[in-house]
Design a protein around this motif. Sequence first.
Motif, mmCIF file in Angstrom:
data_model
loop_
_atom_site.group_PDB
_atom_site.id
_atom_site.type_symbol
_atom_site.label_atom_id
_atom_site.label_comp_id
_atom_site.label_asym_id
_atom_site.label_seq_id
_atom_site.Cartn_x
_atom_site.Cartn_y
_atom_site.Cartn_z
ATOM 1 N N UNK A 1 0.844 -1.191 0.000
ATOM 2 C CA UNK A 1 0.000 0.000 0.000
ATOM 3 C C UNK A 1 0.878 1.238 0.000
ATOM 4 N N UNK A 2 0.904 1.913 -1.118
ATOM 5 C CA UNK A 2 1.780 3.072 -1.279
ATOM 6 C C UNK A 2 1.338 4.235 -0.396
ATOM 7 N N UNK A 3 0.044 4.494 -0.346
ATOM 8 C CA UNK A 3 -0.440 5.686 0.358
ATOM 9 C C UNK A 3 -0.429 5.539 1.884
ATOM 10 N N UNK A 4 -0.527 4.311 2.398
ATOM 11 C CA UNK A 4 -0.633 4.157 3.850
ATOM 12 C C UNK A 4 0.655 4.541 4.576
ATOM 13 N N UNK A 5 1.792 4.354 3.946
ATOM 14 C CA UNK A 5 3.051 4.751 4.580
ATOM 15 C C UNK A 5 3.100 6.262 4.768
ATOM 16 N N UNK A 6 2.642 7.018 3.799
ATOM 17 C CA UNK A 6 2.587 8.471 3.928
ATOM 18 C C UNK A 6 1.603 8.912 4.996
ATOM 19 N N UNK A 7 0.479 8.201 5.095
ATOM 20 C CA UNK A 7 -0.516 8.519 6.121
ATOM 21 C C UNK A 7 0.059 8.262 7.510
ATOM 22 N N UNK A 8 0.748 7.151 7.684
ATOM 23 C CA UNK A 8 1.356 6.835 8.985
ATOM 24 C C UNK A 8 2.433 7.852 9.329
ATOM 25 N N UNK A 9 3.235 8.242 8.353
ATOM 26 C CA UNK A 9 4.266 9.245 8.599
ATOM 27 C C UNK A 9 3.653 10.582 9.014
ATOM 28 N N UNK A 10 2.602 11.004 8.314
ATOM 29 C CA UNK A 10 1.951 12.271 8.656
ATOM 30 C C UNK A 10 1.320 12.216 10.040
ATOM 31 N N UNK A 11 0.681 11.098 10.367
ATOM 32 C CA UNK A 11 0.067 10.936 11.690
ATOM 33 C C UNK A 11 1.138 10.934 12.776
ATOM 34 N N UNK A 12 2.222 10.217 12.522
ATOM 35 C CA UNK A 12 3.297 10.117 13.508
ATOM 36 C C UNK A 12 3.903 11.485 13.775
ATOM 37 N N UNK A 13 4.128 12.260 12.716
ATOM 38 C CA UNK A 13 4.737 13.578 12.879
ATOM 39 C C UNK A 13 3.778 14.589 13.495
ATOM 40 N N UNK A 14 2.477 14.447 13.237
ATOM 41 C CA UNK A 14 1.506 15.408 13.749
ATOM 42 C C UNK A 14 1.095 15.106 15.187
ATOM 43 N N UNK A 15 0.863 13.864 15.512
ATOM 44 C CA UNK A 15 0.282 13.519 16.811
ATOM 45 C C UNK A 15 1.277 12.949 17.810
ATOM 46 N N UNK A 16 2.254 12.221 17.333
ATOM 47 C CA UNK A 16 3.220 11.601 18.238
ATOM 48 C C UNK A 16 4.492 12.442 18.263
ATOM 49 N N UNK A 17 5.604 11.827 18.507
ATOM 50 C CA UNK A 17 6.863 12.557 18.611
ATOM 51 C C UNK A 17 7.504 12.698 17.237
ATOM 52 N N UNK A 18 7.432 13.890 16.619
ATOM 53 C CA UNK A 18 8.029 14.046 15.287
ATOM 54 C C UNK A 18 9.555 13.950 15.310
ATOM 55 N N UNK A 19 10.151 14.183 16.454
ATOM 56 C CA UNK A 19 11.610 14.108 16.557
ATOM 57 C C UNK A 19 12.091 12.670 16.385
#
Length: 113
Positions: free
Chosen positions: A53-71
């Motif tokens: 799934x090409x798009x799900x990796x981008x979604x997880x990255x965006x969620x991780x950077x927005x809601x969790x620890x982007x560092x």
Amino acid sequence: MTLEKDVIRPVLRLFAYIALAMAIIAAVLDAARSVGASHLVTTPLQESWQSLSVSSLGVVEAYFKARLYPVLWDPLMLWILATPTFVVFAILALLLYSLGYRRENRAGRFAAR
């Protein structure tokens, strides 16, 4: 033992078996590719994920950077995504199984309870 532990432990073990099956499948695919290429070939998790799934990796990255620890995205997640797929799923299976493992009573089967 409470009801929560009675329900959670088998679910964790089930997920551990599923992760172990995925690790074995990934290892067999890498072994077949290695035989065909005549040298060791391992598929990183990122490449395996993108093939499913090409798009799900981008979604997880965006969620991780927005809601969790982007560092932590750059050092930790990029390292995990670069790790071979079978290693990631084997470690995940080990962790899930160890969380769902039920220890036997130290006194033994025939001891009074």
